[in-house]
Structure formats: structure tokens, C-alpha cells
Write a protein that holds these residues in place. Structure first.
Motif, PDB file in Angstrom:
ATOM      1  N   ASP A  19       0.824  -1.205   0.000  1.00  0.00           N
ATOM      2  CA  ASP A  19       0.000   0.000   0.000  1.00  0.00           C
ATOM      3  C   ASP A  19       0.858   1.254   0.000  1.00  0.00           C
ATOM      4  O   ASP A  19       0.537   2.245  -0.649  1.00  0.00           O
ATOM      5  N   ALA A  20       1.977   1.228   0.729  1.00  0.00           N
ATOM      6  CA  ALA A  20       2.865   2.390   0.781  1.00  0.00           C
ATOM      7  C   ALA A  20       3.432   2.690  -0.604  1.00  0.00           C
ATOM      8  O   ALA A  20       3.503   3.837  -1.027  1.00  0.00           O
ATOM      9  N   THR A  24       2.882   6.001  -3.012  1.00  0.00           N
ATOM     10  CA  THR A  24       3.950   6.791  -3.622  1.00  0.00           C
ATOM     11  C   THR A  24       3.792   6.803  -5.139  1.00  0.00           C
ATOM     12  O   THR A  24       4.097   7.794  -5.785  1.00  0.00           O
ATOM     13  N   ASP A  25       3.295   5.698  -5.697  1.00  0.00           N
ATOM     14  CA  ASP A  25       3.043   5.649  -7.136  1.00  0.00           C
ATOM     15  C   ASP A  25       1.939   6.629  -7.512  1.00  0.00           C
ATOM     16  O   ASP A  25       2.047   7.344  -8.508  1.00  0.00           O
ATOM     17  N   ALA A  26       0.883   6.691  -6.697  1.00  0.00           N
ATOM     18  CA  ALA A  26      -0.204   7.639  -6.952  1.00  0.00           C
ATOM     19  C   ALA A  26       0.310   9.072  -6.834  1.00  0.00           C
ATOM     20  O   ALA A  26      -0.045   9.938  -7.646  1.00  0.00           O
ATOM     21  N   ALA A  33       1.338  14.474 -13.614  1.00  0.00           N
ATOM     22  CA  ALA A  33       0.217  15.139 -14.270  1.00  0.00           C
ATOM     23  C   ALA A  33       0.322  16.656 -14.100  1.00  0.00           C
ATOM     24  O   ALA A  33       0.088  17.417 -15.048  1.00  0.00           O
ATOM     25  N   GLN A  34       0.696  17.090 -12.896  1.00  0.00           N
ATOM     26  CA  GLN A  34       0.877  18.520 -12.641  1.00  0.00           C
ATOM     27  C   GLN A  34       1.994  19.075 -13.522  1.00  0.00           C
ATOM     28  O   GLN A  34       1.855  20.139 -14.123  1.00  0.00           O
ATOM     29  N   PHE A  35       3.096  18.351 -13.622  1.00  0.00           N
ATOM     30  CA  PHE A  35       4.219  18.780 -14.454  1.00  0.00           C
ATOM     31  C   PHE A  35       3.797  18.890 -15.919  1.00  0.00           C
ATOM     32  O   PHE A  35       4.120  19.872 -16.596  1.00  0.00           O
ATOM     33  N   LEU A  36       3.056  17.910 -16.408  1.00  0.00           N
ATOM     34  CA  LEU A  36       2.633  17.936 -17.805  1.00  0.00           C
ATOM     35  C   LEU A  36       1.667  19.085 -18.071  1.00  0.00           C
ATOM     36  O   LEU A  36       1.706  19.698 -19.143  1.00  0.00           O
TER      37      LEU A  36
END
Length: 70
Positions: A19-20, A24-26, A33-36
Motif C-alpha cells: 500500500d505504501a 507513492t506511485d499515486a 500530471a501537474q508537471f505535464l
């Protein structure tokens, strides 16, 4: 009962994903997505500014040609 659940799908390196790691993947996907989005905004801004830059370069080139002695 363990604190971390092990998911059925393995991670790319072959280890089971916890889950951890999925959090971190999420987070990584959210940051990407923010960078793009910001990159697309920067490209749009550059596309709007580019015609002025091209005109200025054209004027500089013309000035160099006028002052050039054959």
C-alpha cells in the motif's frame, strides 16, 4: 494482521507492491500530471510569444544586411 497489504500485481522490479508503494506511485502520477499541465501551459505561452521573437529576429537580420558592405 499485517499493517501493509500485499497486492496481487507485482511491481516492475518483480517484488509485490505494498500500500505504501501504491501511495507513492499515486503521488508520482499526480506530480507527473501537474508537471505535464505546467509544461503544456509553458508551451502555449511560448507559442503566443514566438511571433514577436521571430519578428525581432527578422528586423535584426534586415539591419545586418543593410549595414553589410559588399
Amino acid at each position: 494482521m499485517p499493517d501493509r497489504k500485499i497486492r496481487d500485481t507485482p511491481s516492475p522490479d518483480g517484488r509485490p507492491e505494498t500500500d505504501a508503494e501504491s501511495r507513492t506511485d499515486a503521488e508520482r502520477r499526480r506530480r507527473r500530471a501537474q508537471f505535464l499541465r505546467e509544461l503544456a501551459e509553458a508551451r502555449a505561452l511560448r507559442a503566443r510569444v514566438q511571433p514577436r521573437r521571430a519578428k525581432a529576429a527578422r528586423l535584426r537580420r534586415a539591419m545586418r544586411m543593410r549595414t553589410f558592405r559588399w
